[in-house]
Design a protein around this motif. Sequence first.
Motif, PDB file in Angstrom:
ATOM      1  N   UNK A 195      34.180  36.040  78.333  1.00 57.18           N
ATOM      2  CA  UNK A 195      34.056  34.698  77.763  1.00 57.18           C
ATOM      3  C   UNK A 195      32.894  34.009  78.454  1.00 57.18           C
ATOM      4  N   UNK A 196      31.875  33.650  77.656  1.00 53.76           N
ATOM      5  CA  UNK A 196      30.628  33.132  78.221  1.00 53.76           C
ATOM      6  C   UNK A 196      30.279  31.819  77.537  1.00 53.76           C
ATOM      7  N   UNK A 197      29.920  30.836  78.337  1.00 54.41           N
ATOM      8  CA  UNK A 197      29.430  29.562  77.817  1.00 54.41           C
ATOM      9  C   UNK A 197      27.912  29.582  77.851  1.00 54.41           C
ATOM     10  N   UNK A 198      27.316  29.292  76.691  1.00 50.73           N
ATOM     11  CA  UNK A 198      25.853  29.307  76.612  1.00 50.73           C
ATOM     12  C   UNK A 198      25.377  27.979  76.033  1.00 50.73           C
ATOM     13  N   UNK A 199      24.404  27.379  76.669  1.00 44.12           N
ATOM     14  CA  UNK A 199      23.849  26.107  76.214  1.00 44.12           C
ATOM     15  C   UNK A 199      22.335  26.224  76.181  1.00 44.12           C
ATOM     16  N   UNK A 200      21.728  25.779  75.084  1.00 46.42           N
ATOM     17  CA  UNK A 200      20.269  25.874  74.939  1.00 46.42           C
ATOM     18  C   UNK A 200      19.712  24.560  74.395  1.00 46.42           C
ATOM     19  N   UNK A 201      18.509  24.259  74.797  1.00 41.67           N
ATOM     20  CA  UNK A 201      17.746  23.136  74.252  1.00 41.67           C
ATOM     21  C   UNK A 201      16.428  23.688  73.745  1.00 41.67           C
ATOM     22  N   UNK A 202      16.057  23.310  72.532  1.00 45.78           N
ATOM     23  CA  UNK A 202      14.805  23.796  71.946  1.00 45.78           C
ATOM     24  C   UNK A 202      13.986  22.629  71.411  1.00 45.78           C
ATOM     25  N   UNK A 203      12.695  22.737  71.577  1.00 44.02           N
ATOM     26  CA  UNK A 203      11.742  21.796  70.989  1.00 44.02           C
ATOM     27  C   UNK A 203      10.778  22.607  70.133  1.00 44.02           C
ATOM     28  N   UNK A 204      10.695  22.293  68.866  1.00 43.65           N
ATOM     29  CA  UNK A 204       9.868  23.047  67.926  1.00 43.65           C
ATOM     30  C   UNK A 204       8.677  22.210  67.475  1.00 43.65           C
ATOM     31  N   UNK A 205       7.589  22.889  67.142  1.00 38.60           N
ATOM     32  CA  UNK A 205       6.419  22.180  66.635  1.00 38.60           C
ATOM     33  C   UNK A 205       6.695  21.576  65.259  1.00 38.60           C
ATOM     34  N   UNK A 206       7.498  22.283  64.486  1.00 41.67           N
ATOM     35  CA  UNK A 206       7.888  21.786  63.159  1.00 41.67           C
ATOM     36  C   UNK A 206       9.366  21.433  63.185  1.00 41.67           C
ATOM     37  N   UNK A 207       9.706  20.482  62.343  1.00 41.69           N
ATOM     38  CA  UNK A 207      11.119  20.102  62.265  1.00 41.69           C
ATOM     39  C   UNK A 207      11.944  21.265  61.753  1.00 41.69           C
ATOM     40  N   UNK A 208      13.154  21.392  62.310  1.00 41.67           N
ATOM     41  CA  UNK A 208      14.044  22.478  61.959  1.00 41.67           C
ATOM     42  C   UNK A 208      15.341  21.919  61.381  1.00 41.67           C
ATOM     43  N   UNK A 209      15.894  22.654  60.431  1.00 40.36           N
ATOM     44  CA  UNK A 209      17.172  22.264  59.861  1.00 40.36           C
ATOM     45  C   UNK A 209      18.261  22.481  60.929  1.00 40.36           C
ATOM     46  N   UNK A 210      19.170  21.520  61.046  1.00 42.01           N
ATOM     47  CA  UNK A 210      20.166  21.578  62.095  1.00 42.01           C
ATOM     48  C   UNK A 210      21.110  22.766  61.909  1.00 42.01           C
TER      49      UNK A 210
END
Length: 442
Positions: free
Chosen positions: A71-86
């Motif tokens: 059981x693994x908890x994973x958290x990520x933050x991303x910043x894209x050059x173009x807008x991304x669909x949620x």
Amino acid sequence: MNARYGLILFLSLFFWIAAMPESQAAENGYTLQECLQTALKLNPDIAMAEQNAAAADAQKDYAHGEQWPALILRSTYTHSLDTQRLTTIRQPNEPSVFSEDNWKGDIFLTLPLFTGGRIIHSIQAAELLQLASEKRLARTRQELIYNVSRVFYDILAQQNVIESLQFSQRVLEEHEQRIQQLIQAERAAKVDLLRTQVQLANVIQNRIQESNILDIQRQVLMNLMGIENATEPLEIEGELNEEPFPAGRVSPLDRAYENRTDLQADQAEYQAQTNRVAAAAAEQWPALSLFGSYGGVWGIDPDFKQPGAASLEDTGMIGFAVEVPLFVGGRIQAKVREEQAKQLALQERVRKRRLQIQLEIETSIKTVQSIYQRVIAVKTAIAQAKESFRIEQDKYNAGKGTITDVLDAQSAMLTAETNYYQALAEYNIAIAQYDFAMGESQ
């Protein structure tokens, strides 16, 4: 009242003085058992073997852990050059959120369902290796017991040799005074005095040399016992055993095979390697696992948000995964051959160990028997040498002998005593070596 206090003080002092000899006797020196207890507690080899056993135990727990869900908890933050669909589109005309900055958090679950026996064989191998490490630790303790006993007996013999040299020195000094008296009475020549003084100087030189050897032996024993920064020389107390080795103590070879923990460790490692071969072969089978995840995604400061859309959405999935090694460049077959070769090498190690045990036991038995015959022979020679020295000394005092005969007899007596104590130490060491070869623990 003063008389009562005086009586109490007197009785207290009396009992304290009466108890002093016993406490001082305990502090006079280490017995063999005390040396062994200290060594088993402080010796660094034991500490290293214990840590190796602890590491093997941790490896066993790690192998067991592979069969349980992860059981693994994973958290990520991303910043894209173009807008991304949620989120992905889940139904037609679904309102959407678009953002350049997204944060996502998920809890992942994986569970191995079928691995072709790889995990089971890995667990069995780890358990056997953990058992082997415990057997290695036990053998390290037995080896330390033998080494401490060996040095302890050497020190006892060396102390006796030095006592013999000190006795010879006193005898020669008394003989030197006797010769001086005879010279004054014109019953002896000055050359007799010179020869005696040369012999005395040799004995003193030998005593100094043997004392230096004793200091080194004490340092070796302290090293085995793990004693650091000792400010005083180590003192020991004990006696060398000269009882005959009982014939009933000679045990069959099969008992040694059962007792020898190093053989048991080799056998456990061989069995562990058998499981490693099976684990390597299991890599060619398909692997089936269950996986799933649940979490959420958050669009931070969205650039575009349709009416009815939420900036925070939950996500999740569950499924099965099958991995089939169709082509891996022959790595699986090569790994199997490698583990099989190691298995055959360990098999030969087991066979070599059994041959070594057989040789060690036969050699130790012969050594015990032959050295004991030496002890008996040299002990008889001591009595003869002492009587010969007494006779030559009386003849010289009576003017019927020569100083050469006296000095030769004294030298023969010293040699006989030295040989006796050395043989006695070797006899005790040989018994300890037999116990070590048999895998007996003290």
